[in-house]
Design an enzyme around this catalytic site. Structure first.
Site, PDB file in Angstrom:
ATOM      1  N   LYS A  11     -13.397  -4.220  -5.769  1.00  0.00           N
ATOM      2  CA  LYS A  11     -13.721  -2.834  -6.116  1.00  0.00           C
ATOM      3  C   LYS A  11     -12.529  -2.118  -6.732  1.00  0.00           C
ATOM      4  O   LYS A  11     -12.680  -1.066  -7.328  1.00  0.00           O
ATOM      5  CB  LYS A  11     -14.225  -2.082  -4.893  1.00  0.00           C
ATOM      6  CG  LYS A  11     -13.176  -1.978  -3.827  1.00  0.00           C
ATOM      7  CD  LYS A  11     -13.610  -1.046  -2.729  1.00  0.00           C
ATOM      8  CE  LYS A  11     -12.500  -1.003  -1.687  1.00  0.00           C
ATOM      9  NZ  LYS A  11     -12.565  -0.007  -0.716  1.00  0.00           N
ATOM     10  N   LYS A  35     -10.326 -12.090  -9.052  1.00  0.00           N
ATOM     11  CA  LYS A  35     -11.338 -11.999  -8.015  1.00  0.00           C
ATOM     12  C   LYS A  35     -12.153 -10.708  -8.196  1.00  0.00           C
ATOM     13  O   LYS A  35     -11.579  -9.683  -8.565  1.00  0.00           O
ATOM     14  CB  LYS A  35     -10.596 -11.963  -6.678  1.00  0.00           C
ATOM     15  CG  LYS A  35     -11.426 -12.271  -5.484  1.00  0.00           C
ATOM     16  CD  LYS A  35     -10.527 -12.321  -4.260  1.00  0.00           C
ATOM     17  CE  LYS A  35     -11.337 -11.995  -3.028  1.00  0.00           C
ATOM     18  NZ  LYS A  35     -10.559 -12.002  -1.802  1.00  0.00           N
ATOM     19  N   LYS A  86       0.806  -1.221   0.000  1.00  0.00           N
ATOM     20  CA  LYS A  86       0.000   0.000   0.000  1.00  0.00           C
ATOM     21  C   LYS A  86       0.837   1.269   0.000  1.00  0.00           C
ATOM     22  O   LYS A  86       0.326   2.348  -0.279  1.00  0.00           O
ATOM     23  CB  LYS A  86      -0.939   0.023   1.219  1.00  0.00           C
ATOM     24  CG  LYS A  86      -2.085  -0.959   1.109  1.00  0.00           C
ATOM     25  CD  LYS A  86      -3.206  -0.550   2.044  1.00  0.00           C
ATOM     26  CE  LYS A  86      -4.364  -1.514   1.948  1.00  0.00           C
ATOM     27  NZ  LYS A  86      -5.446  -1.158   2.860  1.00  0.00           N
TER      28      LYS A  86
END
Ligand code: TRP
Length: 343
Positions: free
Chosen positions: A210, A207, A119
């Site tokens: 979002k 998968k 991240k």
């Protein structure tokens, strides 16, 4: 005797997908429903975790409440006193224990956390909060002596860190913490189909998430039902022209079979048999599209009907109870590190 604790945190998020719903939320709600006789169930919203990456703070408060309502709409029983639903930031022991654990956590160990590395790479606004994320998560778990913690694959390293710091503190200060079960035992306890995967409609080898490049392959719980049905009609299939469950050769069709089974609440085998050999993909897709449309109408209606006052009352009751439980653990730790008089 107090009951062993099952605990999980579900992030405040107003764009949950069908994949999150069937793969994450429902199994956990099911666990809450079926195990609340023998276990204390802690389901909480890690609201302090929600701005480790930048967030729209003007929306956050409502979003947290909305998340609580989503659980209720999805069937979480809130009239059960063994099930606690609370917001992390309303139990201040989470923040206080985090600071203490911080001071026993190596900078090097935190720097190696894969989620932090993922991240933070190629971003320039990386906060200390993002770095510190796993320590707060360890506090979430250790304050209640949780034994079972269902988490996705992306969180297993954080769970291992929690075990590690608990063991180190126990060695140094005597038995302070219950060490949660290792990941393998967690899987054995919750069963492996917790990891159920709904795939992206456009790229069924990925998968459903979002963070996909295009929203065409992703069904959000907040989608307009007829727009979601169109996404199903546009799903990628193959040129075999017969419906069969074969995730390698026919990933798109297999994914639609899976979605259909989940929406109908039927075993996958039954749905596979019913459609076996069907040659017109258009017919099959429009059946699934109708199911998606109907499901979203039902879900959105029950969400709209969740009584906010009842949810807030449940949150407040749980938060009062959790402040007592978490406060006891915090006090033991404060004694151990010399901030409070010894027992
Ligand atoms: N980090 C978890 C996630 O992103 C959420 C979470 C926070 C959590 N604290 C937790 C999960 C404690 C389990 C236990 O999914």
């Amino acid at each position: 005797m107090t009951k062993p604790v099952i605990l999980t945190g579900l992030r405040a998020n107003n764009d949950l997908t069908l994949g999150n719903y069937f793969g994450g939320m429902l199994p956990i709600i099911d666990t809450a429903k079926t195990r609340s006789d023998e276990y204390q169930i802690n389901m909480f919203i890690p609201d302090l975790h929600s701005f480790t990456t930048p967030t729209d703070h003007s929306q956050l408060y409502e979003q947290i409440l909305q998340t609580a309502k989503l659980f209720v709409a999805a069937g979480l029983p809130i009239d059960n006193e063994n099930i606690h639903l609370y917001r992390q930031s309303h139990v201040s022991a989470h923040s206080e224990l985090t600071w203490i654990l911080d001071c026993f956590t190596g900078f090097g160990q935190m720097s190696r956390m894969t989620q932090f590395k993922d991240k933070s790479s190629d971003k320039d606004d990386v906060s200390v909060g993002l770095f510190n994320y796993p320590v707060l998560m360890a506090a979430d778990i250790l304050l209640y002596g949780a034994r079972y913690v269902p988490v996705g694959d992306d969180q297993t390293q954080h769970l291992e860190f929690t075990r590690d710091i608990a063991e180190r503190m126990n060695t140094r200060f005597g038995n302070l913490f219950t060490v949660p079960e290792p990941v393998k035992k967690q899987h054995a306890f919750f069963g492996n189909d917790q990891g159920l995967r709904i795939m992206d409609l456009v790229d069924p080898t990925r998968k459903m998430s979002k963070s996909a490049n295009s929203e065409k392959g992703v069904i959000f719980l907040s989608d307009d039902p007829s727009a979601a049905a169109k996404k199903v009609m546009g799903a990628t299939t193959d040129d075999k022209a017969f419906v069969a469950f074969d995730p390698l050769e026919q990933p798109g069709i297999s994914n639609l079979l899976q979605i259909s089974a989940l929406l109908a609440g039927e075993p996958l085998e039954t749905v596979i048999e019913r459609h076996a050999g069907q040659t017109r993909y258009g017919d099959f897709k429009s059946e699934v599209a109708t199911q998606v449309n109907d499901f979203l109408i039902r879900f959105q209606t029950s969400l709209a009907n969740v009584d906010e006052a009842t949810v807030i009352k449940k949150l407040e009751q749980s938060e009062a109870a959790m402040n007592i439980q978490a406060g006891e653990t915090l006090y033991k730790v404060q004694q151990a590190v010399g901030l409070r008089p010894k027992a």
